[in-house]
Design an enzyme around this catalytic site. Structure first.
Site, PDB file in Angstrom:
ATOM      1  CG  ASN A 152      -0.715  -0.104   2.648  1.00 65.02           C
ATOM      2  OD1 ASN A 152       0.671  -0.435   2.702  1.00 65.02           O
ATOM      3  ND2 ASN A 152      -1.207   0.075   3.689  1.00 65.02           N
ATOM      4  CE  LYS A 175       7.578 -11.048   0.863  1.00 66.24           C
ATOM      5  NZ  LYS A 175       6.774 -10.790  -0.265  1.00 66.24           N
ATOM      6  N   PRO A 176       9.829  -6.973  -0.596  1.00 66.17           N
ATOM      7  CG  PRO A 176      10.005  -6.114  -2.893  1.00 66.17           C
ATOM      8  CD  PRO A 176      10.672  -7.228  -1.872  1.00 66.17           C
ATOM      9  N   GLY A 229       2.318  -5.582   7.654  1.00 67.43           N
ATOM     10  CA  GLY A 229       1.475  -6.351   6.894  1.00 67.43           C
ATOM     11  C   GLY A 229       0.068  -6.720   7.689  1.00 67.43           C
ATOM     12  CB  SER A 230      -2.520  -8.820   7.241  1.00 73.77           C
ATOM     13  OG  SER A 230      -2.242 -10.099   6.962  1.00 73.77           O
ATOM     14  CD  GLU A 251       4.580  -0.514  12.805  1.00 72.88           C
ATOM     15  OE1 GLU A 251       3.615  -0.247  13.280  1.00 72.88           O
ATOM     16  OE2 GLU A 251       5.548  -0.097  13.776  1.00 72.88           O
ATOM     17  CG  LEU A 252       1.068  -6.936  12.954  1.00 73.22           C
ATOM     18  CD1 LEU A 252       0.704  -7.760  14.215  1.00 73.22           C
ATOM     19  CD2 LEU A 252       1.794  -7.345  11.872  1.00 73.22           C
ATOM     20  CB  SER A 442       1.886   8.784   9.113  1.00 74.73           C
ATOM     21  OG  SER A 442       1.052   8.064   9.054  1.00 74.73           O
ATOM     22  CD  GLU A 459       8.412   0.035  10.769  1.00 79.47           C
ATOM     23  OE1 GLU A 459       7.338   0.282  10.099  1.00 79.47           O
ATOM     24  OE2 GLU A 459       8.982  -1.006  10.296  1.00 79.47           O
TER      25      GLU A 459
HETATM   26  P1  NAP Z   1      -0.279  -9.088   3.859  1.00 77.85           P
HETATM   27  O1  NAP Z   1      -0.929  -9.880   3.068  1.00 77.85           O
HETATM   28  O2  NAP Z   1       0.072  -9.358   5.282  1.00 77.85           O
HETATM   29  O3  NAP Z   1       1.173  -8.978   3.307  1.00 77.85           O
HETATM   30  C1  NAP Z   1       2.374  -8.322   3.801  1.00 77.85           C
HETATM   31  C2  NAP Z   1       3.598  -8.800   3.327  1.00 77.85           C
HETATM   32  O4  NAP Z   1       3.847 -10.197   3.726  1.00 77.85           O
HETATM   33  C3  NAP Z   1       3.649  -8.995   1.612  1.00 77.85           C
HETATM   34  O5  NAP Z   1       4.757  -8.690   1.270  1.00 77.85           O
HETATM   35  C4  NAP Z   1       3.365 -10.389   1.565  1.00 77.85           C
HETATM   36  O6  NAP Z   1       3.821 -11.278   0.194  1.00 77.85           O
HETATM   37  C5  NAP Z   1       3.994 -11.224   2.753  1.00 77.85           C
HETATM   38  N1  NAP Z   1       3.643 -12.444   3.053  1.00 77.85           N
HETATM   39  C6  NAP Z   1       2.485 -12.834   3.184  1.00 77.85           C
HETATM   40  N2  NAP Z   1       2.417 -14.213   3.484  1.00 77.85           N
HETATM   41  C7  NAP Z   1       3.779 -14.452   3.849  1.00 77.85           C
HETATM   42  C8  NAP Z   1       4.553 -15.625   4.338  1.00 77.85           C
HETATM   43  N3  NAP Z   1       4.026 -16.772   4.763  1.00 77.85           N
HETATM   44  N4  NAP Z   1       5.939 -15.426   4.607  1.00 77.85           N
HETATM   45  C9  NAP Z   1       6.315 -14.173   4.624  1.00 77.85           C
HETATM   46  N5  NAP Z   1       5.651 -13.174   4.020  1.00 77.85           N
HETATM   47  C10 NAP Z   1       4.485 -13.199   3.833  1.00 77.85           C
HETATM   48  O7  NAP Z   1      -0.853  -7.677   3.673  1.00 77.85           O
HETATM   49  P2  NAP Z   1      -1.113  -6.746   2.630  1.00 77.85           P
HETATM   50  O8  NAP Z   1      -2.258  -7.116   2.044  1.00 77.85           O
HETATM   51  O9  NAP Z   1       0.012  -6.590   1.526  1.00 77.85           O
HETATM   52  O10 NAP Z   1      -0.995  -5.293   3.340  1.00 77.85           O
HETATM   53  C11 NAP Z   1      -2.192  -4.946   4.024  1.00 77.85           C
HETATM   54  C12 NAP Z   1      -2.006  -5.152   5.388  1.00 77.85           C
HETATM   55  O11 NAP Z   1      -0.879  -4.314   5.952  1.00 77.85           O
HETATM   56  C13 NAP Z   1      -3.344  -4.536   6.048  1.00 77.85           C
HETATM   57  O12 NAP Z   1      -3.612  -5.236   7.148  1.00 77.85           O
HETATM   58  C14 NAP Z   1      -2.526  -3.041   6.759  1.00 77.85           C
HETATM   59  O13 NAP Z   1      -3.416  -2.703   7.911  1.00 77.85           O
HETATM   60  C15 NAP Z   1      -1.335  -3.666   7.003  1.00 77.85           C
HETATM   61  N6  NAP Z   1      -0.302  -2.459   7.224  1.00 77.85           N
HETATM   62  C16 NAP Z   1      -0.096  -1.932   8.357  1.00 77.85           C
HETATM   63  C17 NAP Z   1       0.805  -0.929   8.703  1.00 77.85           C
HETATM   64  C18 NAP Z   1       1.512  -0.394   9.763  1.00 77.85           C
HETATM   65  O14 NAP Z   1       2.313   0.338   9.876  1.00 77.85           O
HETATM   66  N7  NAP Z   1       0.725  -0.907  10.812  1.00 77.85           N
HETATM   67  C19 NAP Z   1       1.208  -0.255   7.398  1.00 77.85           C
HETATM   68  C20 NAP Z   1       0.711  -0.597   6.067  1.00 77.85           C
HETATM   69  C21 NAP Z   1      -0.125  -1.701   5.768  1.00 77.85           C
HETATM   70  P3  NAP Z   1       2.687 -11.953  -0.487  1.00 77.85           P
HETATM   71  O15 NAP Z   1       1.775 -11.080  -0.976  1.00 77.85           O
HETATM   72  O16 NAP Z   1       3.423 -12.469  -1.821  1.00 77.85           O
HETATM   73  O17 NAP Z   1       1.980 -13.057   0.445  1.00 77.85           O
END
Ligand code: NAP
Length: 479
Positions: A152, A175-176, A229-230, A251-252, A442, A459
Site C-alpha cells: 500500500n 522482500k517487498p 502487513g496483516s 506493524e500490523l 504519520s 517505527e
Molecule cells: P499481507 O497479506 O499481510 O502481506 C504483507 C507482506 O507479507 C507481503 O509482502 C506478503 O507477500 C508477505 N507475506 C504474506 N505471507 C507471507 C509468508 N507466509 N511469509 C513471508 N511473507 C509473507 O498484507 P497486505 O495485504 O500486503 O497489506 C495490507 C495489510 O498491511 C493491512 O492489514 C494493513 O493494515 C497492514 N499495514 C500495516 C501498516 C502498519 O504500519 N501498521 C502499514 C501498512 C499496512 P505476499 O503477498 O506474496 O504473500
C-alpha cells in the site's frame, strides 16, 4: 520506467532468479502488465542471506558518520527523482500522482531522519550500586535483518525499515509485496548510487513468500524480522520466528475508530474524515474504519461527508484532476463490495457511492454508509477501501467502550473542542496513536505503531532506531 531494474539485487549485483522464474506486475488502473520481474525461490533467498551475513561484520564497524552520509545522499537522490518514483508507484499500485509525490517526500524523510539519528547512538557508563563494578553499556547492531513490506505504501514502508537498519549498522534482505516490487528495486539502485556497500541491502522479489522467508526465519542467521502487513500473516511469522528466537517488530492491521463529539467543530471533523478515510483510497492501516458520531450531529456530519466524498474524481492515477485511483486488485475490490453488501443487508443506508463501475481497472467509488448495524462485518474487518461507515452514540463512556471493543489498537481519531474531554478520551483509547482534531498522524519523527493485535514495537522517531540495536553490558571491576 524503461530503466527500472527488474532483477534481484544480491551482494550489490543484479541477477535473475536461479531457476529463471519471473512474475508479472500489472497496472491496477488498466489490468495491463507493465513489467516482468525476477521471481525468487529458496536458492535465491540463501544467496541473499549469505551476502547479508558476509557483509555484517564490516558494516557494523563502519563509522556512523559514513552510514549517515550514505543515507543523506540517498535522501537527496530520492527527492531529485520525485517525479520518476511517483510515476512508478502510480503505475504499479494505482494511487493518484499527487499522492504518490506525497509518498516520495514521506519516504525520503525516513532517510533524512535516520541519517541524523545515525550519529546520535549513545551507550552509558556508571558504577553499580555495590561500588565494586563499573557498568559500560554499548549499543550494537542486532545483525542481519529480514524486512517484509506490503503494497500500500511501496516506497515509504521500505525506507521506514531500511533507514534505521542502515543507521544502526545492520545488513538486510528486503522482500517487498509481489504487487509492487518495482519501487523497492528502484530504491536499491538509488542506495547503490549513494554508496551503500555491496551486501548491506539485498532485495528479493518473489511470489513465493513462504518458500523464501520461512527458511530465513528458522535458519538462525537472520537476527531480526521487521514486518508490515496483516495481523494474520504477522501471527504466522511470529510463530516461525520463535524457533530461532528472532527479534521481531510487527506493524500490523488496524480498525481505527473516528469519534465525533457533539461539541466538535464539524468543518474540522469533515476535513479530518476526508484525510483519515481517503488517504491512499482507504488502503491504509491508519484508515478510519468505524465512524462513531454523536447522535445530535450525525445527520449533518453524514450529509457533509457524503457531499465531499461524492465530489471526488475517480480514475487512473496518472490522469490530471483525479482524486481516487483504483484499488490494488480484484480481490481487494471484491472484499470491499462484500462488506458493503453485508452492511446494506443489515439495514445501512447508502448516502453516496456503493456501486462498482463498469469497465476495466479495479475502481470503487467513494461511499458513505449511515445507520450501520454494529453487527455488520465491516465493524471488525479492515475495509481497506473508500467506504465510510457511520454509527451513532450518545454517551462518552459508551463510545469509548465500543471504540476499544476490537482486537486491534493502532490509531484512533477524536474530534472535540473540549480540552478536558480530548485528553480524557485519548488517554482511555487502547491505541498506539491518537489524531486529535486531525486525520493524519504519520510522521517520520514520531513513533508509529500499535498496541494489542496491531503490533509490537515502533517505527520512526528516535525509538525507531532502537528496534535495530542491542545493548551490550560490560562489567569492569573498580580497583
Ligand atoms: P499481507 O497479506 O499481510 O502481506 C504483507 C507482506 O507479507 C507481503 O509482502 C506478503 O507477500 C508477505 N507475506 C504474506 N505471507 C507471507 C509468508 N507466509 N511469509 C513471508 N511473507 C509473507 O498484507 P497486505 O495485504 O500486503 O497489506 C495490507 C495489510 O498491511 C493491512 O492489514 C494493513 O493494515 C497492514 N499495514 C500495516 C501498516 C502498519 O504500519 N501498521 C502499514 C501498512 C499496512 P505476499 O503477498 O506474496 O504473500
Amino acid at each position: 520506467m524503461t530503466d527500472t531494474p527488474t532483477q534481484l539485487f544480491i551482494g550489490g549485483a543484479w541477477a535473475d532468479a536461479a531457476d529463471g522464474a519471473t512474475m508479472p506486475v500489472d497496472d491496477p488502473a488498466t489490468g495491463e502488465i507493465i513489467a516482468h520481474v525476477a521471481d525468487a525461490g529458496a536458492k535465491d533467498a540463501q544467496r541473499a542471506e549469505e551476502a547479508a551475513v558476509q557483509a555484517q561484520e564490516e558494516w557494523a564497524r563502519t563509522a556512523p558518520r559514513v552510514r549517515s552520509e550514505i543515507l543523506r545522499r540517498a535522501y537527496e537522490i530520492v527527492v531529485e527523482r520525485t517525479d520518476e518514483l511517483a510515476h512508478l508507484m502510480t503505475a504499479e499500485m494505482g494511487k493518484p500522482l499527487a499522492e504518490a509525490r506525497g509518498e516520495v517526500a514521506y519516504a525520503a524523510e525516513f532517510f533524512r531522519w535516520f541519517s541524523e539519528e545515525a550519529v546520535r547512538v549513545e551507550g552509558g557508563h556508571g558504577v553499580l550500586p555495590d561500588g565494586r563494578n563499573r557498568m559500560l553499556l554499548s549499543r550494537r547492531p542486532v545483525g542481519p535483518c529480514l524486512l517484509i513490506t506490503p503494497w500500500n505504501f511501496p516506497l515509504a514502508m521500505g525506507t521506514r525499515k531500511i533507514g534505521p537498519a542502515i543507521a544502526a549498522g545492520c545488513t538486510m534482505i528486503l522482500k517487498p509485496a509481489p504487487q509492487t516490487p518495482l519501487s523497492s528495486l528502484a530504491l536499491a539502485a538509488i542506495l547503490k548510487e549513494a554508496g551503500l556497500p555491496d551486501g548491506v541491502l539485498n532485495v528479493v522479489t518473489t511470489s513465493r513468500a513462504g518458500e523464501v522467508c520461512e527458511p530465513l526465519l528458522r535458519g538462525g542467521r537472520i537476527r531480526k524480522l521487521s514486518f508490515t502487513g496483516s495481523t494474520n500473516v504477522g501471527r504466522l511469522l511470529l510463530a516461525q520466528s520463535a524457533e530461532a528466537v528472532v527479534r521481531t517488530s510487527m506493524e500490523l492491521g488496524g480498525n481505527a475508530p473516528f469519534i465525533v463529539f457533539e461539541d466538535a467543530d464539524l468543518d474540522k471533523a469533515v476535513d479530518g474524515a476526508m484525510v483519515a478515510k481517503m488517504r491512499n483510497m482507504g488502503e491504509a492501516c491508519t484508515a478510519a474504519n468505524r465512524f462513531f458520531v454523536h447522535s445530535s450531529v450525525a445527520e449533518e456530519f453524514g450529509r457533509r461527508l457524503a457531499e465531499r466524498m461524492g465530489a471526488l474524481v475517480v480514475g487512473p492515477g496518472t490522469r490530471d484532476g483525479v482524486d481516487v485511483g483504483p484499488l490494488i486488485d480484484r480481490v481487494g475490490r471484491a472484499k470491499v463490495e462484500d462488506l458493503v453488501a453485508d452492511a446494506v443487508e443489515r439495514g445501512a443506508r447508502v448516502l453516496v457511492g456503493g456501486r462498482t463501475p463498469e469497465g476495466p481497472g479495479c475502481f470503487y467509488p467513494p461511499t458513505v454508509l449511515t445507520d450501520v448495524d454494529p453487527g455488520s462485518r465491516l465493524m471488525d474487518t479492515e475495509i481497506f477501501g473508500p467506504v465510510a461507515a457511520i454509527l451513532t452514540f450518545d454517551d462518552e463512556d459508551e463510545v469509548i467502550r465500543r471504540a476499544n471493543d476490537t482486537p486491534w489498537g493502532l490509531v484512533g481519531y477524536v474530534f472535540t473542542e473540549g480540552l478536558d474531554r480530548a485528553l480524557r478520551v485519548s488517554e482511555r483509547l487502547e491505541v498506539g496513536m491518537v489524531g486529535l482534531n486531525t486525520g493524519l498522524v504519520s510522521n517520520p519523527a514520531a513513533p508509529f505503531g500499535g498496541v494489542k493485535q496491531s503490533g509490537l514495537g515502533r517505527e520512526g522517531g528516535r525509538v525507531g532506531l532502537d528496534e535495530f540495536l542491542e545493548y551490550q553490558y560490560l562489567a569492569v571491576p573498580v580497583r
